[in-house]
Design an enzyme around this catalytic site. Structure first.
Site, PDB file in Angstrom:
ATOM      1  N   GLY A   1      35.599  40.743  43.014  1.00 17.97           N
ATOM      2  CA  GLY A   1      35.272  39.956  42.083  1.00 17.97           C
ATOM      3  C   GLY A   1      36.444  40.554  41.080  1.00 17.97           C
ATOM      4  O   GLY A   1      37.562  40.814  41.588  1.00 17.97           O
ATOM      5  N   MET A   2      36.154  40.157  39.680  1.00 16.62           N
ATOM      6  CA  MET A   2      37.053  40.526  38.689  1.00 16.62           C
ATOM      7  C   MET A   2      37.558  42.220  38.799  1.00 16.62           C
ATOM      8  O   MET A   2      38.913  42.276  38.926  1.00 16.62           O
ATOM      9  CB  MET A   2      36.629  40.194  37.448  1.00 16.62           C
ATOM     10  CG  MET A   2      36.267  38.837  37.272  1.00 16.62           C
ATOM     11  SD  MET A   2      37.623  37.756  37.777  1.00 16.62           S
ATOM     12  CE  MET A   2      38.745  38.021  36.468  1.00 16.62           C
ATOM     13  N   ILE A   3      36.562  43.061  38.865  1.00 13.75           N
ATOM     14  CA  ILE A   3      37.129  44.592  38.824  1.00 13.75           C
ATOM     15  C   ILE A   3      37.638  44.716  40.392  1.00 13.75           C
ATOM     16  O   ILE A   3      38.608  45.462  40.367  1.00 13.75           O
ATOM     17  CB  ILE A   3      35.755  45.479  38.679  1.00 13.75           C
ATOM     18  CG1 ILE A   3      35.117  45.117  37.484  1.00 13.75           C
ATOM     19  CG2 ILE A   3      36.146  46.938  38.809  1.00 13.75           C
ATOM     20  CD1 ILE A   3      33.903  45.921  37.140  1.00 13.75           C
TER      21      ILE A   3
ATOM     22  N   ASP B   1      33.830  41.142  50.417  1.00  9.34           N
ATOM     23  CA  ASP B   1      33.050  40.389  49.815  1.00  9.34           C
ATOM     24  C   ASP B   1      32.007  39.555  50.692  1.00  9.34           C
ATOM     25  O   ASP B   1      32.481  39.189  51.748  1.00  9.34           O
ATOM     26  CB  ASP B   1      33.835  39.544  48.621  1.00  9.34           C
ATOM     27  CG  ASP B   1      32.954  39.205  47.484  1.00  9.34           C
ATOM     28  OD1 ASP B   1      33.399  39.873  46.399  1.00  9.34           O
ATOM     29  OD2 ASP B   1      32.047  38.375  47.557  1.00  9.34           O
TER      30      ASP B   1
ATOM     31  N   THR C   1      29.021  49.101  39.814  1.00  8.21           N
ATOM     32  CA  THR C   1      27.854  48.184  39.670  1.00  8.21           C
ATOM     33  C   THR C   1      26.882  48.617  38.772  1.00  8.21           C
ATOM     34  O   THR C   1      26.298  49.736  38.733  1.00  8.21           O
ATOM     35  CB  THR C   1      27.310  47.869  41.044  1.00  8.21           C
ATOM     36  OG1 THR C   1      28.202  47.376  41.806  1.00  8.21           O
ATOM     37  CG2 THR C   1      25.995  46.503  40.925  1.00  8.21           C
ATOM     38  N   ASN C   2      26.379  47.825  37.885  1.00  4.82           N
ATOM     39  CA  ASN C   2      25.443  48.085  36.800  1.00  4.82           C
ATOM     40  C   ASN C   2      23.888  47.526  37.182  1.00  4.82           C
ATOM     41  O   ASN C   2      24.005  46.754  38.021  1.00  4.82           O
ATOM     42  CB  ASN C   2      25.870  47.404  35.341  1.00  4.82           C
ATOM     43  CG  ASN C   2      26.998  48.297  34.649  1.00  4.82           C
ATOM     44  OD1 ASN C   2      26.502  49.461  34.554  1.00  4.82           O
ATOM     45  ND2 ASN C   2      27.788  47.555  34.002  1.00  4.82           N
TER      46      ASN C   2
ATOM     47  N   HIS D   1      25.337  55.400  30.859  1.00  3.46           N
ATOM     48  CA  HIS D   1      26.378  54.520  30.475  1.00  3.46           C
ATOM     49  C   HIS D   1      26.156  53.624  29.252  1.00  3.46           C
ATOM     50  O   HIS D   1      24.903  52.965  29.162  1.00  3.46           O
ATOM     51  CB  HIS D   1      26.785  53.463  31.653  1.00  3.46           C
ATOM     52  CG  HIS D   1      27.945  52.695  31.523  1.00  3.46           C
ATOM     53  ND1 HIS D   1      29.146  53.051  30.771  1.00  3.46           N
ATOM     54  CD2 HIS D   1      28.312  51.522  32.134  1.00  3.46           C
ATOM     55  CE1 HIS D   1      29.978  52.010  31.052  1.00  3.46           C
ATOM     56  NE2 HIS D   1      29.648  51.053  31.724  1.00  3.46           N
TER      57      HIS D   1
HETATM   58  N1  APR Z   1      27.847  42.170  48.981  1.00  2.29           N
HETATM   59  C1  APR Z   1      28.976  42.182  48.570  1.00  2.29           C
HETATM   60  N2  APR Z   1      29.725  41.495  47.616  1.00  2.29           N
HETATM   61  C2  APR Z   1      28.715  41.036  46.981  1.00  2.29           C
HETATM   62  C3  APR Z   1      27.262  40.908  47.136  1.00  2.29           C
HETATM   63  C4  APR Z   1      27.050  41.549  48.288  1.00  2.29           C
HETATM   64  N3  APR Z   1      25.682  41.520  48.548  1.00  2.29           N
HETATM   65  N4  APR Z   1      26.752  40.392  46.113  1.00  2.29           N
HETATM   66  C5  APR Z   1      27.827  39.983  44.975  1.00  2.29           C
HETATM   67  N5  APR Z   1      28.892  40.196  45.790  1.00  2.29           N
HETATM   68  C6  APR Z   1      30.220  39.859  44.990  1.00  2.29           C
HETATM   69  C7  APR Z   1      30.257  38.595  44.428  1.00  2.29           C
HETATM   70  O1  APR Z   1      30.636  37.586  45.359  1.00  2.29           O
HETATM   71  C8  APR Z   1      31.419  38.845  43.561  1.00  2.29           C
HETATM   72  O2  APR Z   1      32.986  38.634  44.126  1.00  2.29           O
HETATM   73  O3  APR Z   1      30.277  40.890  44.094  1.00  2.29           O
HETATM   74  C9  APR Z   1      31.480  40.336  43.387  1.00  2.29           C
HETATM   75  C10 APR Z   1      31.278  40.724  41.714  1.00  2.29           C
HETATM   76  O4  APR Z   1      32.286  40.372  41.231  1.00  2.29           O
HETATM   77  P1  APR Z   1      32.237  39.700  39.651  1.00  2.29           P
HETATM   78  O5  APR Z   1      31.059  38.836  39.525  1.00  2.29           O
HETATM   79  O6  APR Z   1      33.619  39.214  39.212  1.00  2.29           O
HETATM   80  O7  APR Z   1      31.819  40.978  38.665  1.00  2.29           O
HETATM   81  P2  APR Z   1      32.840  42.078  38.076  1.00  2.29           P
HETATM   82  O8  APR Z   1      33.115  41.933  36.848  1.00  2.29           O
HETATM   83  O9  APR Z   1      33.891  42.552  39.243  1.00  2.29           O
HETATM   84  O10 APR Z   1      31.655  43.466  38.186  1.00  2.29           O
HETATM   85  C11 APR Z   1      30.938  43.825  39.175  1.00  2.29           C
HETATM   86  O11 APR Z   1      30.322  45.838  37.891  1.00  2.29           O
HETATM   87  O12 APR Z   1      30.823  46.723  35.661  1.00  2.29           O
HETATM   88  C12 APR Z   1      29.833  46.210  36.932  1.00  2.29           C
HETATM   89  O13 APR Z   1      28.348  44.995  35.515  1.00  2.29           O
HETATM   90  C13 APR Z   1      29.439  44.859  36.386  1.00  2.29           C
HETATM   91  O14 APR Z   1      27.723  45.040  38.157  1.00  2.29           O
HETATM   92  C14 APR Z   1      28.830  44.391  37.797  1.00  2.29           C
HETATM   93  C15 APR Z   1      29.954  44.825  38.677  1.00  2.29           C
END
Ligand code: APR
Length: 320
Positions: A12-14, A34, A120-121, A176
């Site tokens: 995702g974003m991170i 993903d 992940t949080n 955190h």
């Molecule tokens: N397996 C693999 N990927 C997954 C799963 C899974 N079971 N469930 C969700 N995802 C993917 C989503 O499809 C998405 O692309 O995880 C990604 C998360 O990306 P974003 O929603 O953009 O979140 P992001 O801003 O990257 O943050 C991710 O880090 O800082 C923490 O609180 C934040 O828990 C969050 C995590």
């Protein structure tokens, strides 16, 4: 020597920002993973197409099958859901715990020798669960929080003092964000502790407290502005600093969520403490003496993390 392999679980974003930074820094070949098919492949291809312009050499591939992470040297985990306005990190617990179970199984099967960095949080509970689900050695599984919390603190201090961010160091302990424990006497401007800077009239105690509170709320401030997600540039940069220290055996002294087995009086929990990160993963936990106020704040933080771990055990009793 073949390039190192970096697996980004969650694209995702991170995850996307991690891939970009790892490419720019030539840390190794990058696999984006993903469950959302197409996203890791598309981001990988896009970033790879920036490599001729930027002049870096790295292969970037995307996958929705854990087999693609096979043999990874580093796994950085961001899979799960991120916060929206009004949500606390703890609100994410139920959903993200199930995600950690899947991710843990994938890492156990395909990348058991990796250094694993969880983002992940709610961080301290998720990294604890991820280590248990994956069964990897405790010194090879860490959580990214302290580098980010101290980066936020350093930025705000540098703006307050009108000095370079490079000359500001920060020392944070604990969970955190909300229960983060900044240690003013170990946070410095060019080696001068904040406690001395207060005496020198550079900042009042009250103003320092405001800066600390802004740091604690640093994530929420960004969620409030973005409205559709949470911070990603600074979290990604922070995790890359940790990955680099491992891959290059830099032995950086970094605050990370590390497994404690008695240090600071804490047993079988992940809490933010200063560590040395090198080729051996967490090579050392730096234990310092805390004064009464610091110990109280640390205990409060540990209690909050313990509460989250309990909530995890209620959902997944196997974690006990
Ligand atoms: N397996 C693999 N990927 C997954 C799963 C899974 N079971 N469930 C969700 N995802 C993917 C989503 O499809 C998405 O692309 O995880 C990604 C998360 O990306 P974003 O929603 O953009 O979140 P992001 O801003 O990257 O943050 C991710 O880090 O800082 C923490 O609180 C934040 O828990 C969050 C995590």
């Amino acid at each position: 020597m073949a390039r190192k392999k970096i697996a980004l679980i969650g694209s995702g974003m991170i995850g996307g920002t991690l891939a970009h930074l790892a490419g720019l820094k030539e840390l190794g070949d990058i696999v984006l993973f993903d469950i959302a098919d197409g996203i890791p492949q598309g981001k990988g291809l896009d970033i790879a197409q920036s490599s001729p312009v930027e002049g870096f050499n790295a292969s970037l591939t995307g996958a929705s099958d854990y087999a693609a992470i096979e043999g990874a040297d580093v796994c950085i985990v961001t899979a799960g859901v991120a916060r929206k306005p009004g949500m606390s990190r703890d609100d994410l617990l139920g959903i993200n715990l199930k995600v950690m179970e899947q991710v843990g199984a994938g890492i156990k099967k395909y990348a058991p020798n990796a250094f694993v960095i969880c983002i992940t949080n709610p961080l301290d509970a998720m990294v604890w669960a991820l280590q248990k689900f994956s069964g990897l050695p405790k010194n090879m599984v860490v959580g990214m929080a302290g580098v980010l919390d101290s980066a936020r603190f350093r930025l705000f201090l540098s703006e307050e003092f009108k000095v370079s961010v490079q000359d500001v160091t920060a020392f944070v302990l604990g969970g955190h964000g909300d229960t983060m424990v900044p240690l003013a006497r170990y946070s410095t401007v060019a080696g001068i502790p904040l406690t001395d800077l207060v005496k020198m009239g550079w900042v009042t105690k009250e103003r320092l407290e405001e800066i600390i509170q802004r740091t604690r709320d640093g994530g929420a401030e960004i969620v409030g502005l973005l409205k559709t997600g949470s911070a990603y540039y600074a979290p990604a940069a922070s995790a890359i600093e940790m990955a680099e220290s491992y891959l290059k055996d830099k032995k950086r002294v970094l605050p990370v969520a590390a497994h404690l087995s008695g240090q600071y009086g804490v047993k079988d929990m992940y809490v933010g403490v200063p560590t040395i990160i090198g080729a051996g993963g967490v090579e050392r936990i730096v234990e310092i003496d805390l004064n009464k106020a610091e110990q109280e704040a640390f205990d409060k933080s540990v209690a909050a993390v313990a509460g989250l771990c309990e909530a995890c055990i209620n959902i997944a009793p196997a974690l006990k």
